[in-house]
Write a protein that holds these residues in place. Structure first.
Motif, PDB file in Angstrom:
ATOM      1  N   SER A 291       7.684   0.501   6.385  1.00 43.53           N
ATOM      2  CA  SER A 291       8.888   1.076   6.993  1.00 43.53           C
ATOM      3  C   SER A 291      10.151   0.689   6.236  1.00 43.53           C
ATOM      4  CB  SER A 291       9.006   0.614   8.451  1.00 43.53           C
ATOM      5  OG  SER A 291       9.035  -0.804   8.525  1.00 43.53           O
ATOM      6  N   ASN A 292      10.131  -0.463   5.546  1.00 44.78           N
ATOM      7  CA  ASN A 292      11.322  -0.884   4.803  1.00 44.78           C
ATOM      8  C   ASN A 292      11.216  -0.585   3.312  1.00 44.78           C
ATOM      9  OD1 ASN A 292       9.503  -2.762   3.867  1.00 44.78           O
ATOM     10  ND2 ASN A 292      10.570  -4.550   4.696  1.00 44.78           N
ATOM     11  N   SER A 293      10.193   0.169   2.917  1.00 42.21           N
ATOM     12  CA  SER A 293       9.997   0.621   1.531  1.00 42.21           C
ATOM     13  C   SER A 293       9.654  -0.499   0.564  1.00 42.21           C
ATOM     14  CB  SER A 293      11.242   1.367   1.011  1.00 42.21           C
ATOM     15  OG  SER A 293      11.496   2.505   1.802  1.00 42.21           O
ATOM     16  N   ARG A 294       9.384  -1.715   1.092  1.00 34.96           N
ATOM     17  CA  ARG A 294       8.996  -2.842   0.256  1.00 34.96           C
ATOM     18  C   ARG A 294       7.521  -3.137   0.457  1.00 34.96           C
ATOM     19  NH1 ARG A 294      11.943  -5.070  -3.650  1.00 34.96           N
ATOM     20  NH2 ARG A 294      11.124  -7.128  -3.108  1.00 34.96           N
ATOM     21  N   PHE A 295       6.827  -3.458  -0.653  1.00 38.92           N
ATOM     22  CA  PHE A 295       5.402  -3.769  -0.539  1.00 38.92           C
ATOM     23  C   PHE A 295       5.215  -5.026   0.302  1.00 38.92           C
ATOM     24  CE2 PHE A 295       1.544  -5.947  -1.738  1.00 38.92           C
ATOM     25  CZ  PHE A 295       0.607  -4.921  -1.718  1.00 38.92           C
ATOM     26  N   ASN A 296       4.195  -4.985   1.174  1.00 41.02           N
ATOM     27  CA  ASN A 296       3.908  -6.110   2.050  1.00 41.02           C
ATOM     28  C   ASN A 296       2.400  -6.253   2.182  1.00 41.02           C
ATOM     29  OD1 ASN A 296       3.368  -7.449   4.752  1.00 41.02           O
ATOM     30  ND2 ASN A 296       5.588  -7.684   4.623  1.00 41.02           N
ATOM     31  N   VAL A 297       1.876  -7.423   1.819  1.00 40.68           N
ATOM     32  CA  VAL A 297       0.431  -7.666   1.896  1.00 40.68           C
ATOM     33  C   VAL A 297      -0.066  -7.487   3.322  1.00 40.68           C
ATOM     34  CG1 VAL A 297      -1.369  -9.440   1.670  1.00 40.68           C
ATOM     35  CG2 VAL A 297       0.341  -9.164  -0.128  1.00 40.68           C
ATOM     36  N   LYS A 298       0.715  -7.944   4.290  1.00 37.65           N
ATOM     37  CA  LYS A 298       0.304  -7.853   5.697  1.00 37.65           C
ATOM     38  C   LYS A 298       0.127  -6.399   6.126  1.00 37.65           C
ATOM     39  CE  LYS A 298       1.733  -9.257  10.351  1.00 37.65           C
ATOM     40  NZ  LYS A 298       2.791  -9.964  11.145  1.00 37.65           N
TER      41      LYS A 298
END
Length: 376
Positions: A181-188
Motif C-alpha cells: 500500500s505504501n509502494s515500498r517493498f516489504n518482506v512481511k
C-alpha cells in the motif's frame, strides 16, 4: 487463519530472496550491484525466465541463480511478483523507455512490438524520447523509417497513453512496489501473500486464543496443550517411541496424558489449589485442560479481570509443564511452594509489563490479587 501466525518457512525464504530484487533495482550505486551487472548484464539476469519457467539460462549458477529463480517460483504461486516492480518517473534519465515498466504493469516493447522493432535505439532512456517544455510534453522519436499502417496505429495508441504524462526534471527516477500500500517493498507483505497460497486449511479453522498479558511462548504452549501436541508419554507411545513406562513420572498414579500431567497429577492439583487460594477463588475443582485454558472466569469479573485470570491459569499450566520437564531431564525436585512463588513473580512481571499504564502493586499482588479481577 486461526494458527499461531508464524507462517511457512517456504514463504519466508522466497520473500527474503525476493528482497534482493528490490535491492538490486533501488541500490543502483552499490558496488555489489555493479558486479552483478558486469556479470549478468544491465538487468542482472532478472528478466530471464520470463516464460514463468522455474529454470533460467544454464550459464548462471550459485546464489544469484537462486535469487532469479525465486521470482519465477513466486509467480507460479499466483503472486504477480516479477511484474510488481514499477518505475516511478522523475526526470526519466535512468529509466529505459522500452524495457522498464513505467506506464503500467507492462513494458512498452511488449505492448507495442512493431514500434519497438522500428526504433533505432532500443536502449533509449525516457528522457531521450520525452522532453518536458513550458507548454507541455513533446516527443523526440528516432525511427528507422516513418511508421505507417498498423505501426502508425500503435503510435497513436502510445500517444494516448502519454497524454497527461509529466516529467519532473528536478526529481530522480525511483521504483514502486505494486504489492504494498505504501509502494515500498516489504518482506512481511510478500510473505503474507505467498502464505495465502502455500498454507491451506481444510474446513473451518479453530481460532487460536490469544492473551496479550503473556509472552508468545506461553500462547504457543497453550496452543500445543489444546491440540494434544505436548510430548507426554501417552502421545509419545502412540507415535511408536519405545518407553520404559507410560505412567506419570511425578506421581506414578496413572498414565501420563495431557489432562493428567497438567490437572490430575497430585502435584499439579496441589499447585492449582494453592493458586486458587492465592486469588481467593475457593478450592480447585477437577476441570479438564480445555475448561482451564479456554476460560472459566466467573461472570462477576470485569473484562480485563477475566483476561488477567486467564493469564494466571495459562502461566500456572505453563509452569507445571516446565517443572515436570525439570524433574525428568534435570532431576530437580518438585516443590509446590517454590512453584507458586515462581508463578507469582513471573505473572506479576509479565502482566505489569503488558498492562498499558495500569499499575500493579507487588504487596497487593501477593496478599489480595483478587481486587484486580474487578477494579481494572
Amino acid at each position: 487463519m486461526g494458527g499461531l501466525n508464524i507462517g511457512s518457512l517456504k514463504s519466508k525464504n522466497l520473500s527474503l530472496l525476493g528482497k534482493w530484487w528490490w535491492r538490486f533495482k533501488t541500490e543502483t550505486d552499490a558496488f555489489w550491484v555493479k558486479i552483478v551487472r558486469s556479470i549478468y548484464g544491465s538487468s542482472g539476469g532478472l528478466e530471464l525466465g520470463s516464460d514463468n519457467s522455474h529454470s533460467i539460462a544454464s550459464g548462471l549458477s550459485g546464489l544469484w541463480r537462486n535469487i532469479i529463480n525465486a521470482g519465477a517460483e513466486i509467480d507460479s504461486l499466483n503472486v504477480p511478483f516479477r511484474g510488481s516492480f514499477i518505475k516511478h518517473i522523475g526526470n526519466g534519465s535512468s529509466t529505459s523507455f522500452w524495457d522498464d515498466r513505467w506506464l503500467g504493469d507492462f513494458k512498452l516493447r511488449d505492448k507495442f512490438q512493431r514500434l519497438f522493432r522500428l526504433a533505432r535505439d532500443k536502449e533509449a532512456a525516457v528522457s531521450e524520447r520525452l522532453i518536458m517544455q513550458d507548454d507541455g510534453l513533446s516527443t523526440n522519436w528516432d525511427w528507422l523509417r516513418t511508421p505507417s499502417g498498423r505501426t502508425n496505429s500503435e503510435l497513436t495508441e502510445l500517444m494516448e497513453l502519454l497524454a497527461g504524462f509529466r516529467l519532473k526534471n528536478d526529481e530522480p527516477d525511483g521504483w514502486r512496489w505494486a504489492l504494498s500500500s505504501n509502494s515500498r517493498f516489504n518482506v512481511k507483505d510478500l510473505t503474507k501473500a505467498i502464505d495465502e497460497y502455500v498454507i491451506s486449511v481444510s474446513g473451518i479453522p479453530q481460532e487460536t486464543m490469544r492473551n496479550n498479558f503473556v509472552p508468545k511462548k506461553v500462547e504457543i504452549f497453550v496452543w500445543r496443550a489444546l491440540k494434544n501436541r505436548l510430548p507426554v508419554k501417552i502421545e509419545l507411545d502412540k507415535r511408536g517411541i519405545d518407553l520404559h513406562s507410560v505412567r506419570c513420572p511425578l506421581c506414578d498414579d496413572d498414565l501420563e496424558s495431557v489432562d493428567h500431567s497438567l490437572i490430575f497429577c497430585k502435584h499439579s492439583s496441589e499447585l492449582w489449589n494453592r493458586v486458587f487460594g492465592w486469588w481467593k477463588l475457593g478450592s480447585f475443582s477437577n476441570y479438564s485442560v480445555g475448561e482451564i485454558l479456554r476460560g472459566n472466569a466467573p461472570v462477576s469479573m470485569s473484562d480485563v479481570g477475566k483476561k488477567i485470570w486467564q493469564a494466571i491459569e495459562w502461566i500456572c499450566a505453563y509452569y507445571i509443564w516446565k517443572n515436570r520437564n525439570n524433574k525428568i531431564f534435570r532431576d530437580k525436585t518438585w516443590t509446590t511452594p517454590i512453584s507458586l512463588n515462581e508463578i507469582q513473580i513471573k505473572s506479576f512481571e509479565w502482566i505489569s509489563q503488558r498492562s498499558k499504564g495500569r499499575k500493579l502493586d507487588w504487596l497487593t499482588w501477593l496478599s489480595d490479587p483478587n481486587v484486580y479481577l474487578h477494579s481494572l
